[in-house]
Structures are given as C-alpha cells and as structure tokens.
Motif scaffolding. Sequence first.
Motif, PDB file in Angstrom:
ATOM      1  N   ARG A 101       0.855  -1.180   0.000  1.00  0.00           N
ATOM      2  CA  ARG A 101       0.000   0.000   0.000  1.00  0.00           C
ATOM      3  C   ARG A 101       0.894   1.234   0.000  1.00  0.00           C
ATOM      4  NH1 ARG A 101      -0.339   2.167   5.226  1.00  0.00           N
ATOM      5  NH2 ARG A 101       0.394   0.826   6.898  1.00  0.00           N
ATOM      6  N   PRO A 102       0.347   2.403  -0.263  1.00  0.00           N
ATOM      7  CA  PRO A 102       1.187   3.613  -0.245  1.00  0.00           C
ATOM      8  C   PRO A 102       1.789   3.830   1.147  1.00  0.00           C
ATOM      9  CG  PRO A 102      -0.900   4.052  -1.334  1.00  0.00           C
ATOM     10  CD  PRO A 102      -1.017   2.689  -0.707  1.00  0.00           C
ATOM     11  N   LEU A 103       3.084   3.995   1.202  1.00  0.00           N
ATOM     12  CA  LEU A 103       3.797   4.247   2.447  1.00  0.00           C
ATOM     13  C   LEU A 103       4.696   5.461   2.272  1.00  0.00           C
ATOM     14  CD1 LEU A 103       5.096   0.648   3.351  1.00  0.00           C
ATOM     15  CD2 LEU A 103       3.024   1.760   4.192  1.00  0.00           C
ATOM     16  N   THR A 104       4.984   6.121   3.372  1.00  0.00           N
ATOM     17  CA  THR A 104       5.996   7.170   3.392  1.00  0.00           C
ATOM     18  C   THR A 104       7.237   6.552   4.027  1.00  0.00           C
ATOM     19  OG1 THR A 104       4.272   8.837   3.642  1.00  0.00           O
ATOM     20  CG2 THR A 104       6.518   9.517   4.135  1.00  0.00           C
ATOM     21  N   VAL A 105       8.339   6.534   3.271  1.00  0.00           N
ATOM     22  CA  VAL A 105       9.520   5.744   3.618  1.00  0.00           C
ATOM     23  C   VAL A 105      10.755   6.625   3.679  1.00  0.00           C
ATOM     24  CG1 VAL A 105      10.973   3.801   2.864  1.00  0.00           C
ATOM     25  CG2 VAL A 105       8.492   3.739   2.479  1.00  0.00           C
ATOM     26  N   LEU A 106      11.589   6.386   4.694  1.00  0.00           N
ATOM     27  CA  LEU A 106      12.855   7.104   4.838  1.00  0.00           C
ATOM     28  C   LEU A 106      14.020   6.123   4.758  1.00  0.00           C
ATOM     29  CD1 LEU A 106      14.500   9.690   5.530  1.00  0.00           C
ATOM     30  CD2 LEU A 106      14.241   9.053   7.948  1.00  0.00           C
ATOM     31  N   ASP A 107      14.959   6.422   3.875  1.00  0.00           N
ATOM     32  CA  ASP A 107      16.239   5.727   3.810  1.00  0.00           C
ATOM     33  C   ASP A 107      17.215   6.556   4.637  1.00  0.00           C
ATOM     34  OD1 ASP A 107      18.802   4.773   3.157  1.00  0.00           O
ATOM     35  OD2 ASP A 107      18.255   4.342   1.088  1.00  0.00           O
ATOM     36  N   PHE A 108      17.512   6.089   5.849  1.00  0.00           N
ATOM     37  CA  PHE A 108      18.420   6.798   6.744  1.00  0.00           C
ATOM     38  C   PHE A 108      19.841   6.329   6.471  1.00  0.00           C
ATOM     39  CE2 PHE A 108      20.650   7.084  10.898  1.00  0.00           C
ATOM     40  CZ  PHE A 108      20.662   8.460  11.005  1.00  0.00           C
ATOM     41  N   GLY A 109      20.671   7.241   5.960  1.00  0.00           N
ATOM     42  CA  GLY A 109      22.014   6.873   5.512  1.00  0.00           C
ATOM     43  C   GLY A 109      21.965   6.431   4.066  1.00  0.00           C
ATOM     44  N   CYS A 110      21.226   7.183   3.246  1.00  0.00           N
ATOM     45  CA  CYS A 110      20.919   6.746   1.873  1.00  0.00           C
ATOM     46  C   CYS A 110      22.104   6.753   0.929  1.00  0.00           C
ATOM     47  CB  CYS A 110      19.795   7.592   1.291  1.00  0.00           C
ATOM     48  SG  CYS A 110      20.236   9.332   1.022  1.00  0.00           S
TER      49      CYS A 110
END
Length: 194
Positions: A9-18
């Motif tokens: 489903r639609p999620l808001t995602v963070l790549d920490f240390g991208c």
Amino acid sequence: EELAGFTDRPLTVLDFGCGCSRTIQPLRLRYPMWTLHGTDIDRDAIEWSAANIPYATFGMNGAMPPTRYADRSFDLIYALSVFSHLDLPMERAWLEELTRLLKPGGFLYLTFNGQVVLEKARGQFPAEVLKRLKREGFAYFRNIQDGVLPEWYQTSVQTPSFMMSHVPPDSTVVRHEAGGHAGWQDAMLLQRTR
C-alpha cells in the motif's frame, strides 16, 4: 513475512544513511506507490541524489539528532549498515530519533555487525574488541582512517541481546536474523507500538 500486506500500500519511507540512493532506486521499481525520502551526512551523495533521482526527496542530517523531520512522519524507515559504524551514545540517540519519526505501527529495519560478521571477518577484529564484546555485548573501535569519512564513523559490533536491550520503550523487536542482511550483517525489525 512480518510486513505482508503492509508494504503493498502507499507508504511514506525514509532511507536513513541513503548515500547515493543505491537502495532507493530498486525500491521505486518494486513499490512505485511509495513516497520516498533519503537523508545522509554526505553532502556530495545528497547533492547527486537530489540532481539525479527525481522521484524522491533528499536532505542532510547531522552526526547527532535531531533530524528536520516531524514526529510520526514515516511508515517505514530503514538504516542499512549505519548501526555498524556508531559508538554507543550515537546508537542510543539515533534509535530514539528514528523511533520518534515513525508513525504508531510503523517499522524500523536496521542492520548491524554481529556474530556472522565476526566469523566471516575472522582475524580482522582486535583481541581487546572481542573481549569487550564478550564482557559488555558491544564494542566500538577505530579502524577507518581514510581521510574522507568523519572521524566518528568507525566500526561497532554487538550482540542481538545488547541491541534489543536498547530499543526505545515505545517500540518492540518484531524479528532478528543473524546474517539476515545479505548473509553478512544482522537484520532487526522494530515496530513502534504507540
């Protein structure tokens, strides 16, 4: 399997240390409905990502929290090979900060150096580090001096039980797998409970 149904489903995602967005790019192909964000301490990587990855939003973070993000901003945060380079005060601070950024019910996926790394890199860890790990469950040591990475960016190794004992009180460990990330680093999935 713990994320079955959650990721479709639609999620808001963070790549920490991208870094240079090496994980964001394939995620976009697999989950085009996700809203993707990336943050890192590396200005060059963030500038490159912002100029070349139009479907994600990027920003800088400092060595220590806080980040610029509001409380409860993300459904999912992942930190690949970040907690393998932090000393204990930094680890604790970032665990609290990343939990702050999660929505209730949201997940944090992180990796760290554990027993599998010790076995695969036999002889690469000084004896005093191994003794400290056995005694305390956590060891941090300086072994990276390339003149590029920050001075604090070194190497840590820990037991799963040590990591679990430092999970913030408003989250829980859903799963741990030794060598679960690429057959190398330990993988741990946390969930914010409130």
